[in-house]
Write a protein that holds these residues in place. Structure first.
Motif, short mmCIF file in Angstrom:
data_model
loop_
_atom_site.label_atom_id
_atom_site.label_comp_id
_atom_site.label_asym_id
_atom_site.label_seq_id
_atom_site.Cartn_x
_atom_site.Cartn_y
_atom_site.Cartn_z
N VAL A 1 0.85 -1.19 0.00
CA VAL A 1 0.00 0.00 0.00
C VAL A 1 0.88 1.24 0.00
N ASP A 2 0.80 2.02 -1.06
CA ASP A 2 1.60 3.24 -1.18
C ASP A 2 1.14 4.26 -0.13
N SER A 3 2.06 5.06 0.32
CA SER A 3 1.76 6.05 1.36
C SER A 3 0.69 7.04 0.92
N ASN A 4 0.63 7.38 -0.37
CA ASN A 4 -0.37 8.37 -0.78
C ASN A 4 -1.79 7.88 -0.54
N VAL A 5 -2.03 6.59 -0.68
CA VAL A 5 -3.36 6.04 -0.43
C VAL A 5 -3.70 6.13 1.05
N LEU A 6 -2.76 5.76 1.90
CA LEU A 6 -2.99 5.84 3.34
C LEU A 6 -3.16 7.28 3.80
N LEU A 7 -2.34 8.18 3.27
CA LEU A 7 -2.47 9.59 3.65
C LEU A 7 -3.78 10.19 3.18
N ASP A 8 -4.26 9.77 2.01
CA ASP A 8 -5.57 10.24 1.55
C ASP A 8 -6.66 9.92 2.56
N ILE A 9 -6.58 8.73 3.11
CA ILE A 9 -7.58 8.29 4.09
C ILE A 9 -7.38 9.00 5.42
N MET A 10 -6.14 9.07 5.88
CA MET A 10 -5.84 9.70 7.17
C MET A 10 -6.19 11.18 7.19
N THR A 11 -6.03 11.86 6.05
CA THR A 11 -6.30 13.30 5.99
C THR A 11 -7.69 13.61 5.45
N GLU A 12 -8.42 12.55 5.06
CA GLU A 12 -9.73 12.72 4.42
C GLU A 12 -9.63 13.70 3.26
N ASP A 13 -8.65 13.47 2.41
CA ASP A 13 -8.38 14.31 1.25
C ASP A 13 -9.65 14.52 0.42
N ALA B 1 7.72 5.58 7.11
CA ALA B 1 8.39 6.87 7.32
C ALA B 1 7.64 8.01 6.65
N GLU B 2 7.17 7.78 5.43
CA GLU B 2 6.45 8.85 4.73
C GLU B 2 5.16 9.23 5.46
N ILE B 3 4.50 8.26 6.05
CA ILE B 3 3.26 8.53 6.77
C ILE B 3 3.53 9.18 8.13
N SER B 4 4.67 8.91 8.70
CA SER B 4 4.98 9.36 10.05
C SER B 4 5.00 10.88 10.20
N VAL B 5 5.15 11.63 9.12
CA VAL B 5 5.18 13.09 9.22
C VAL B 5 3.91 13.65 9.83
N ARG B 6 2.82 12.92 9.76
CA ARG B 6 1.54 13.39 10.31
C ARG B 6 1.38 13.13 11.80
N TYR B 7 2.31 12.43 12.42
CA TYR B 7 2.13 11.99 13.80
C TYR B 7 3.30 12.44 14.66
#
Length: 139
Positions: free
Chosen positions: A6-18, A46-52
């Motif tokens: 799962v690419d980080s952009n997909v997870l970040l889309d969900i986490m940020t409710e893009d 690591a890419e996702i960790s910037v949000r936490y």
């Protein structure tokens, strides 16, 4: 059971409710989870960790029961740099390999599908990689 990286952009889309990508990313991830193991590697983590602000908060957002953690094979690191060398030969200006090269190489070496909404680079440098990606630039 097959696996999907799962690419980080997909997870970040969900986490940020893009606003543009949340719906596509959440539906694609849900469908993927019905049919395969979901996997991330340290680069995606690591890419996702910037949000936490803490590792505990990040781990709570990415429960291991839903998304497995996996080390990146050494063969993938080798392939990532080979793909990066092609990028540089084609005029790419980055001095160090981008995370996408490592992510794509991991999926390619492990024989995993990759779920991403940024398919262009993966299709260019890993043309045999099986992608789950939107068919257009916006959902």
């Amino acid at each position: 059971m097959t696996a999907i990286l799962v690419d980080s952009n997909v997870l970040l889309d969900i986490m940020t409710e893009d606003a543009h990508w949340y719906r596509w990313s959440s539906q694609a991830l849900e469908q993927a989870a019905d049919n395969a193991r979901l996997v991330i590697n340290p680069i995606i983590y690591a890419e996702i960790s910037v949000r936490y602000s803490t590792i505990e908060a990040l781990d709570a957002a990415l429960p291991k029961s839903l998304i497995e953690r996996e080390a990146m094979p050494y063969e993938a690191a080798f392939l990532a740099v080979k793909a990066f060398m092609i990028y540089r030969q084609r005029g790419g200006t980055r001095q160090a390999p981008l995370p996408d090269f490592f992510i794509g190489a991991h999926a390619a070496i492990a024989g995993y599908r990759l779920i991403t909404r940024d398919a262009a680079r993966y299709r260019t440098y890993f043309p045999k990689l099986d992608l789950i990606a939107p068919n257009q630039s916006r959902p």
